[in-house]
Write an enzyme that holds these catalytic residues in place. Structure first.
Site, PDB file in Angstrom:
ATOM      1  N   GLU A  16       0.639  -0.670  -0.098  1.00  0.00           N
ATOM      2  CA  GLU A  16      -0.150  -0.176   0.022  1.00  0.00           C
ATOM      3  C   GLU A  16       0.828   1.440  -0.002  1.00  0.00           C
ATOM      4  O   GLU A  16       0.836   1.640   0.965  1.00  0.00           O
ATOM      5  CB  GLU A  16      -0.994  -0.108   1.444  1.00  0.00           C
ATOM      6  N   GLU A  69      -5.774  -8.711   1.186  1.00  0.00           N
ATOM      7  CA  GLU A  69      -6.284  -8.445   2.576  1.00  0.00           C
ATOM      8  C   GLU A  69      -7.588  -7.589   2.360  1.00  0.00           C
ATOM      9  O   GLU A  69      -8.203  -7.580   1.279  1.00  0.00           O
ATOM     10  CB  GLU A  69      -5.738  -6.870   2.684  1.00  0.00           C
TER      11      GLU A  69
HETATM   12  C1  GCO Z   1      -3.925  -1.126   5.531  1.00  0.00           C
HETATM   13  C2  GCO Z   1      -3.281  -2.511   6.186  1.00  0.00           C
HETATM   14  C3  GCO Z   1      -3.188  -3.086   6.832  1.00  0.00           C
HETATM   15  C4  GCO Z   1      -4.714  -2.508   8.138  1.00  0.00           C
HETATM   16  C5  GCO Z   1      -5.567  -3.074   7.218  1.00  0.00           C
HETATM   17  C6  GCO Z   1      -7.070  -2.513   8.253  1.00  0.00           C
HETATM   18  O1  GCO Z   1      -4.534  -2.088   4.155  1.00  0.00           O
HETATM   19  O2  GCO Z   1      -3.876  -0.302   6.160  1.00  0.00           O
HETATM   20  O3  GCO Z   1      -2.535  -3.332   5.304  1.00  0.00           O
HETATM   21  O4  GCO Z   1      -2.084  -3.372   7.655  1.00  0.00           O
HETATM   22  O5  GCO Z   1      -4.205  -3.013   9.590  1.00  0.00           O
HETATM   23  O6  GCO Z   1      -5.491  -2.377   6.644  1.00  0.00           O
HETATM   24  O7  GCO Z   1      -6.791  -0.900   8.258  1.00  0.00           O
END
Ligand code: GCO
Length: 463
Positions: free
Chosen positions: A170, A349
């Site tokens: 990200e 994710e």
């Molecule tokens: C993100 C990160 C994670 C977060 C999840 C929830 O996407 O921000 O990769 O570390 O914990 O997304 O916010």
């Protein structure tokens, strides 16, 4: 199964897994020579973390990794996505490798492989060595080169056992929340800094990608980007224009240059960017082919001329106020496939923090809302596959409740609850559901589907 149940079968080689990241679960903040990261420092600044917490212990995963892998194996995970902490491996950011730090990942990878679980490491999930922040952090063009050297050190040790290398997690969040809004480490608040950081992050991806190609030629190269499907609040030109800027910033700023389209020009102009950080050869490095695009997606946003429109009472949302809207991920996957045609795609994710306030007689959390979230997003993945989108897997965020950055330990994303007093892991009902889905390589849809809101404005991914 009743006759009205519809069972969704996934392709035989579909990967089911879970994701975490180093700072959010590892703890062992200064064990065995680990250096401080920008998050160790940020957590100690007054008012930065909602509950005043930090990552010193978190889920104590460095100590408990064997039990954790055993739990993953019990759940039946095919793959486990974790990140490697740069300051654990190289406390001074460059130069000497901290052998005990790298040993930890070596043992973790072997433990996973021994359990038949594919290790999917990410080289950078936000925990920059603090010493490098003091040298300018992502505002300095030296940091991408340091990242490539760190990548090489990790490859030297683990390269023989890793099939897919992910460079960054990200970059949008790093640049925008770390350098523009200041909600995250290192806490800068400058649009110009955000643009500089974004290009240096992309350069880091490109330089590390080159090392991965030359030192681990049989492995695959990946990057993980986050996307937030965006709709204008109304059809007015003002709302549309505001939504376009956010769509470019959140959804196109990184995927475009990776696919050789450069940074979105109108939005670069909107920010008054003069591209002064971009040097000859950078864009070629950045657009070298990747093998897998990792996609993180959590919610949909509605944007008006005055910014994000808050959710009304009719909106299904999680405990962080993010709308639950599975249909949006389906649009996102089709849009990425249509616009960029990556070789392969994976949800790296997806998940949600929920109240987790109902327990069964045995004390385990009964989280029907999380089950519905995961099920309905997977349903969208399934439909996308049927439409020819090359989705190779789904990784739930997250395996454990953990340190949710500026929010501290409040939001619980895990399918497994963590008791921070005792470090006991207790699978929630969603873990049982997920495990059953993995075993069956699919799941049944409920007779009465959840009704989600429809489109608000024209989804910018439909155009
Ligand atoms: C993100 C990160 C994670 C977060 C999840 C929830 O996407 O921000 O990769 O570390 O914990 O997304 O916010």
């Amino acid at each position: 199964m009743s006759s009205t149940d519809q069972f969704l079968s996934f392709p035989d080689n579909f990967t089911w897994g879970a994701a975490t990241s180093s700072f959010q679960i590892e703890g062992a903040a200064d064990l065995d020579g680990k250096g401080p990261s920008i998050w160790d420092v940020f957590c100690r600044q007054e008012g930065k973390i909602k509950d005043g917490s930090n990552g010193d212990i978190a889920c104590d995963h460095v100590r408990l990794y064997r039990e954790d892998v055993a739990l993953m194996s019990k759940l039946g995970l095919d793959a486990y996505r974790f990140s490697i902490s740069w300051p654990r491996v190289m406390p001074t950011g460059t130069g000497a490798v901290n052998a005990p730090g790298l040993d930890f990942y070596d043992r973790l990878v072997d433990e996973l492989l021994g359990a038949g679980i594919t290790p999917m490491p990410t080289l950078y999930h936000w925990d920059l060595p603090q010493v490098l922040a003091e040298q300018g952090g992502w505002l300095s063009r030296d940091i991408p080169y340091a990242f490539a050297d760190y990548t090489e050190a990790v490859l030297d040790r683990l390269g023989d056992r890793i099939g897919t290398w992910t460079t960054l997690n990200e970059p949008y969040v790093i640049a925008n929340l770390g350098y523009v809004t200041g909600e995250m480490a290192p806490g800068h608040t400058s649009q110009a800094d955000g643009l500089t950081a974004s290009h240096h992050l992309m350069l880091a991806h490109g330089l590390a990608g080159e090392r991965i190609r030359s030192l681990a030629p049989d492995s695959r190269l990946a990057i993980v980007l986050n996307f937030t499907p965006t709709e204008p609040a109304t059809d007015s030109a003002e709302d549309h224009q505001a939504a376009e800027v956010i769509h470019d910033t959140d959804n196109r700023w990184y995927i475009d240059p990776i696919h050789g389209k450069g940074y979105p020009a109108e939005t670069a102009e909107h920010y008054g960017w003069d591209y002064s950080e971009v040097q000859d050869g950078d864009m070629e490095l950045i657009s070298q082919p990747i093998d897998l695009l990792g996609i993180n997606c959590y919610f949909r946003q509605i944007i008006g001329a005055d910014g994000a429109v808050p959710n009304g009472p009719d909106v299904i949302q999680n405990t962080m106020g993010w709308e639950v809207h599975p249909p949006s991920i389906g649009k996102l996957l089709r849009w990425i496939h249509r616009e960029y045609n990556p070789k392969s795609m994976m949800i790296t994710e997806n998940g949600c923090p929920m109240p987790d306030d109902v327990r069964g007689d045995d004390g385990h959390i009964i989280d029907h809302d999380r089950i519905a979230y995961v099920r309905d997003h997977l349903h969208q993945v399934h439909s996308a596959i049927e439409d020819g989108v090359p989705m190779e897997g789904y990784l739930v965020w997250s395996l454990f409740d953990n340190f949710e950055w500026a929010w501290g330990y409040g939001p619980t994303f895990g399918i497994v609850e963590v008791d921070y007093e005792t470090q006991e892991r207790r699978p929630k009902m969603s873990a049982d559901w997920y495990s059953a889905a993995i075993n069956a390589n699919g799941f049944s849809l409920p007779e009465t589907p959840v009704q989600y809101r429809g489109s608000i404005g024209p989804n910018l991914m439909d155009q």
